[in-house]
Design a protein around this motif. Structure first.
Motif, PDB file in Angstrom:
ATOM      1  N   ASP A 144       1.310 -15.879   5.813  1.00  0.00           N
ATOM      2  CA  ASP A 144       0.061 -16.446   6.853  1.00  0.00           C
ATOM      3  C   ASP A 144      -0.165 -17.722   7.653  1.00  0.00           C
ATOM      4  N   VAL A 145      -0.126 -18.121   8.611  1.00  0.00           N
ATOM      5  CA  VAL A 145      -0.377 -19.663   8.548  1.00  0.00           C
ATOM      6  C   VAL A 145      -2.382 -19.547   9.232  1.00  0.00           C
TER       7      VAL A 145
ATOM      8  N   TYR B 271       6.178 -19.035   7.341  1.00  0.00           N
ATOM      9  CA  TYR B 271       5.619 -18.781   8.126  1.00  0.00           C
ATOM     10  C   TYR B 271       5.064 -18.285   9.518  1.00  0.00           C
ATOM     11  N   VAL B 272       4.108 -17.220   8.878  1.00  0.00           N
ATOM     12  CA  VAL B 272       4.441 -16.718   9.791  1.00  0.00           C
ATOM     13  C   VAL B 272       2.383 -15.685  10.482  1.00  0.00           C
ATOM     14  N   LYS B 273       2.836 -14.861  11.454  1.00  0.00           N
ATOM     15  CA  LYS B 273       1.699 -15.001  12.198  1.00  0.00           C
ATOM     16  C   LYS B 273       1.245 -13.100  12.328  1.00  0.00           C
TER      17      LYS B 273
END
Lengths: 151, 151
Positions: free
Chosen positions: A95-96, A132-134
DNA sequence: ATACTTGCAAATGCTTTGCACGTCA
DNA sequence: TGACGTGCAAAGCATTTGCAAGTAT
């Protein structure tokens, strides 16, 4: 929760002496549910025993990684982060916004990778997949930054 | 081979001044077919203009990466490596014996990643997949280390 | 003219190492 | 006791930065 018991065994199995610092470091490692970097590990270790040096944490963590007891990851920030080696390979969702790391596994992706490597004339030695996610639907929940509640 | 022509344009588009060092650095970058690290870039740049400082290469490469002109990768060795940003995303196969990097793309893997992220309640920001491999059927071809030819 | 660039050297951040002193087996 | 482990401080690397001088626009 099988943490402390295994430590002596782990050392013996790998020809390492069971010392105070190692006991503490391995305890901290075995209790971590996240993927701490070395400085964070040192912080936690020092909370138990103030006298353990950062260098010792580095040395121990390197030893354990060589022995296959720990896995080393290097995400986008550059620092090395550690976790107890799993039996089953897995990959990471990062989670960025919060830095949180979530583990997952996809047999289908694993299979596709094999296929790709073979197609190119190679055998896989290892691999890593980092996504990499949000959060979807951007949560308003921004870490202690909430707007005043409406009466 | 559309290299040199675009450099002025690239600078203009990104509000960067077209300077000597930048011309050289971008030329080297546009001609690279591998994924060089900064020191290697500096070596190549210096072959053209001895006076360009390592710090300038770092600064330029960082600028170009921020502007989206370059992609930065960090493989197992820790150093940052660069390549001109592709239109289409791709991943890497890294030969652990030679360090060679091979690009590939799998729409199926891309799709599975989307699915996994969504399932966890996230949207993908970016991702990277690195597969460390070694040649199948261990080639005897070990870089100038050939046994004497039989008569 | 003047804001942007550069080279140089010093500073940084993470990690490793040399050494003399402790300590586990 | 002897090889291994540790703390401390210094050294290493890759990368960044402060500053004064240079340059593109």
């Amino acid at each position: 929760m099988q943490s402390k018991k295994d430590i002596a065994t782990l050392c013996k199995e790998n020809g390492l002496r069971l010392t105070g610092p190692r006991r503490v470091i391995m305890k901290v490692l075995s209790e971590a549910t996240d993927h701490p970097d070395v400085v964070e590990l040192h912080r936690r270790v020092n909370a138990i025993d103030r006298g353990i040096a950062l260098a010792t944490v580095y040395r121990t963590v390197n030893l354990l990684q060589e022995k296959g007891v720990l896995e080393r990851h290097t995400f986008a920030d550059g620092r090395a982060r550690y976790e107890p080696a799993h039996q089953e390979h897995h990959d990471h969702l990062i989670d960025v916004e919060t830095g949180d790391v979530i583990e997952f596994r996809s047999d289908e992706i694993e299979r596709l990778q094999e296929e790709i490597a073979r197609k190119h004339g190679f055998a896989i030695v290892s691999h890593k997949l980092e996504i990499y996610v949000k959060p979807l639907k951007a949560k308003v929940q921004l870490r202690g930054n909430r707007p005043p509640a409406k009466p």
